[in-house]
Every structure is written in structure tokens, then in C-alpha cells.
Design a protein around this motif. Structure first.
Motif, mmCIF file in Angstrom:
data_model
loop_
_atom_site.group_PDB
_atom_site.id
_atom_site.type_symbol
_atom_site.label_atom_id
_atom_site.label_comp_id
_atom_site.label_asym_id
_atom_site.label_seq_id
_atom_site.Cartn_x
_atom_site.Cartn_y
_atom_site.Cartn_z
ATOM 1 N N GLN A 170 0.813 -1.217 0.000
ATOM 2 C CA GLN A 170 0.000 0.000 0.000
ATOM 3 C C GLN A 170 0.846 1.267 0.000
ATOM 4 O O GLN A 170 0.337 2.353 -0.250
ATOM 5 N N LEU A 171 2.125 1.128 0.252
ATOM 6 C CA LEU A 171 3.013 2.284 0.316
ATOM 7 C C LEU A 171 3.471 2.714 -1.073
ATOM 8 O O LEU A 171 3.639 1.886 -1.965
ATOM 9 N N PRO A 172 3.737 4.019 -1.249
ATOM 10 C CA PRO A 172 4.350 4.465 -2.500
ATOM 11 C C PRO A 172 5.783 3.923 -2.583
ATOM 12 O O PRO A 172 6.391 3.558 -1.567
ATOM 13 N N THR A 173 6.332 3.879 -3.766
ATOM 14 C CA THR A 173 7.655 3.305 -4.006
ATOM 15 C C THR A 173 8.714 3.865 -3.064
ATOM 16 O O THR A 173 9.517 3.120 -2.509
ATOM 17 N N ARG A 174 8.731 5.155 -2.886
ATOM 18 C CA ARG A 174 9.734 5.786 -2.021
ATOM 19 C C ARG A 174 9.633 5.259 -0.583
ATOM 20 O O ARG A 174 10.640 4.972 0.060
ATOM 21 N N SER A 175 8.419 5.103 -0.102
ATOM 22 C CA SER A 175 8.220 4.592 1.254
ATOM 23 C C SER A 175 8.559 3.107 1.343
ATOM 24 O O SER A 175 9.040 2.636 2.375
ATOM 25 N N GLN A 176 8.312 2.365 0.265
ATOM 26 C CA GLN A 176 8.700 0.944 0.249
ATOM 27 C C GLN A 176 10.207 0.817 0.403
ATOM 28 O O GLN A 176 10.699 -0.010 1.173
ATOM 29 N N ARG A 177 10.947 1.646 -0.332
ATOM 30 C CA ARG A 177 12.408 1.624 -0.232
ATOM 31 C C ARG A 177 12.863 1.960 1.184
ATOM 32 O O ARG A 177 13.770 1.313 1.727
ATOM 33 N N ALA A 178 12.226 2.959 1.784
ATOM 34 C CA ALA A 178 12.589 3.348 3.150
ATOM 35 C C ALA A 178 12.292 2.212 4.133
ATOM 36 O O ALA A 178 13.083 1.955 5.053
ATOM 37 N N LEU A 179 11.182 1.524 3.924
ATOM 38 C CA LEU A 179 10.835 0.405 4.801
ATOM 39 C C LEU A 179 11.853 -0.724 4.672
ATOM 40 O O LEU A 179 12.284 -1.303 5.672
ATOM 41 N N VAL A 180 12.285 -1.030 3.461
ATOM 42 C CA VAL A 180 13.293 -2.067 3.248
ATOM 43 C C VAL A 180 14.607 -1.661 3.914
ATOM 44 O O VAL A 180 15.255 -2.481 4.583
ATOM 45 N N THR A 234 14.989 0.324 6.471
ATOM 46 C CA THR A 234 14.794 0.225 7.918
ATOM 47 C C THR A 234 14.863 -1.228 8.375
ATOM 48 O O THR A 234 15.509 -1.542 9.384
ATOM 49 N N ALA A 235 14.210 -2.114 7.634
ATOM 50 C CA ALA A 235 14.229 -3.539 7.984
ATOM 51 C C ALA A 235 15.648 -4.097 7.909
ATOM 52 O O ALA A 235 16.064 -4.877 8.777
ATOM 53 N N GLU A 236 16.416 -3.715 6.904
ATOM 54 C CA GLU A 236 17.808 -4.150 6.790
ATOM 55 C C GLU A 236 18.632 -3.664 7.973
ATOM 56 O O GLU A 236 19.435 -4.407 8.538
ATOM 57 N N ALA A 237 18.427 -2.408 8.376
ATOM 58 C CA ALA A 237 19.151 -1.859 9.522
ATOM 59 C C ALA A 237 18.775 -2.617 10.799
ATOM 60 O O ALA A 237 19.645 -2.900 11.638
ATOM 61 N N MET A 238 17.508 -2.959 10.944
ATOM 62 C CA MET A 238 17.061 -3.721 12.122
ATOM 63 C C MET A 238 17.699 -5.101 12.136
ATOM 64 O O MET A 238 18.130 -5.587 13.182
ATOM 65 N N ARG A 239 17.768 -5.745 10.974
ATOM 66 C CA ARG A 239 18.372 -7.075 10.887
ATOM 67 C C ARG A 239 19.848 -7.022 11.233
ATOM 68 O O ARG A 239 20.368 -7.845 11.974
ATOM 69 N N GLN A 240 20.544 -6.014 10.702
ATOM 70 C CA GLN A 240 21.975 -5.874 10.996
ATOM 71 C C GLN A 240 22.212 -5.602 12.463
ATOM 72 O O GLN A 240 23.142 -6.152 13.066
ATOM 73 N N ALA A 241 21.364 -4.778 13.060
ATOM 74 C CA ALA A 241 21.509 -4.474 14.491
ATOM 75 C C ALA A 241 21.269 -5.739 15.325
ATOM 76 O O ALA A 241 21.974 -5.986 16.301
ATOM 77 N N ALA A 242 20.307 -6.547 14.913
ATOM 78 C CA ALA A 242 20.004 -7.787 15.648
ATOM 79 C C ALA A 242 21.149 -8.777 15.533
ATOM 80 O O ALA A 242 21.470 -9.475 16.489
#
Length: 141
Positions: A118-128, A130-138
Motif C-alpha cells: 500500500q506504500l508508495p515506491t519511495r516509502s517501500q524503499r525506506a521500509l526495506v 529500515t528492515a535491513e538496519a534492524m536485521r543488521q543491528a540484531a
């Protein structure tokens, strides 16, 4: 090795006990294959959808385990358990030196995918990102 629950009601926890102290992925997989009569590294690789040279390199300790796809580790655990080997995803992840991810929940995954779509492309990229940063931090924890 796990000898079973020490108190009543610990049976679920016993299955999630960590791998024996000092057991890395190579040792765990070697022990597991010893417990699966007639099964080979090639059988395990094929059943788990992992290339045989890759699995062989993990077992010979010529390739590190820090970048193994979590789905591959889950697949190894599932195949080994289907062969009657007493192991858990937690044991596999810990033996690989990887953080143990939380259980997957199909409903949560579906909801996250709905939100993403449901997100626009720019927000999809930001979500990905953020998720990558969360995975790396974990994985650094």
C-alpha cells in the motif's frame, strides 16, 4: 547433549536447549548425519535446497557461517527432524553463531506485506532500508 526435561512441564523447553557447549555447525551436522542412518551430506543438501559444495564447505569449516540465509538454517533443522534427528532450529542457529530469529507468523507476515504494497515506491524503499538496519543491528547483538 540434551538428556530430557529435568522437571515436569519442561518438555517444550528441552527441545529448545542450546547445542552442546563448543559444538559448531560442522560438529552439529556431523552428529546429526550420524543419527540419520543411510543419509549423506548430498542427501541433506538436496533435501534442504542447498548446493552440496556449500554444505560441504560448512561441514569442512572452509566457509564461514555468518552469512548463511536463515531460511537455509531452518530448512536444515526441518529436514533433520523429519529424519528423526533430535535437533531444533535454536540449536542450528546457535551452532552457526547466528542470532535466533523469532518464530515466523504467517498472519504477521501477510499483514506486513499488505502494508508494504500500500506504500508508495519511495516509502517501500525506506521500509526495506529500515528492515535491513534492524536485521543488521540484531545480528550484531
Amino acid at each position: 547433549m540434551t538428556t530430557g526435561p529435568s522437571t515436569p512441564g519442561d518438555s517444550a523447553r528441552a527441545a529448545e536447549d542450546p547445542a552442546p557447549a563448543g559444538e559448531d555447525l560442522a560438529a552439529l551436522l556431523t552428529r546429526a548425519l550420524d543419527q540419520a542412518p543411510g543419509k549423506t551430506q548430498k542427501d541433506l543438501a538436496a533435501a534442504a535446497g542447498i548446493k552440496y559444495p556449500t554444505l560441504n564447505a560448512w561441514m569442512n569449516r572452509t566457509r564461514g557461517t555468518s552469512r548463511i540465509n536463515p531460511d537455509d538454517l531452518r530448512a536444515l533443522a526441518n529436514i533433520l527432524r523429519s529424519w528423526g534427528v533430535e535437533t531444533s532450529p535454536r540449536q542450528i542457529f546457535e551452532a552457526a553463531g547466528r542470532p535466533v530469529p523469532g518464530p515466523t507468523d504467517a498472519e504477521r507476515e501477510h499483514r506486513l506485506l499488505e502494508i508494504y504494497r500500500q506504500l508508495p515506491t519511495r516509502s517501500q524503499r525506506a521500509l526495506v532500508q529500515t528492515a535491513e538496519a534492524m536485521r543488521q543491528a540484531a545480528s550484531a547483538a
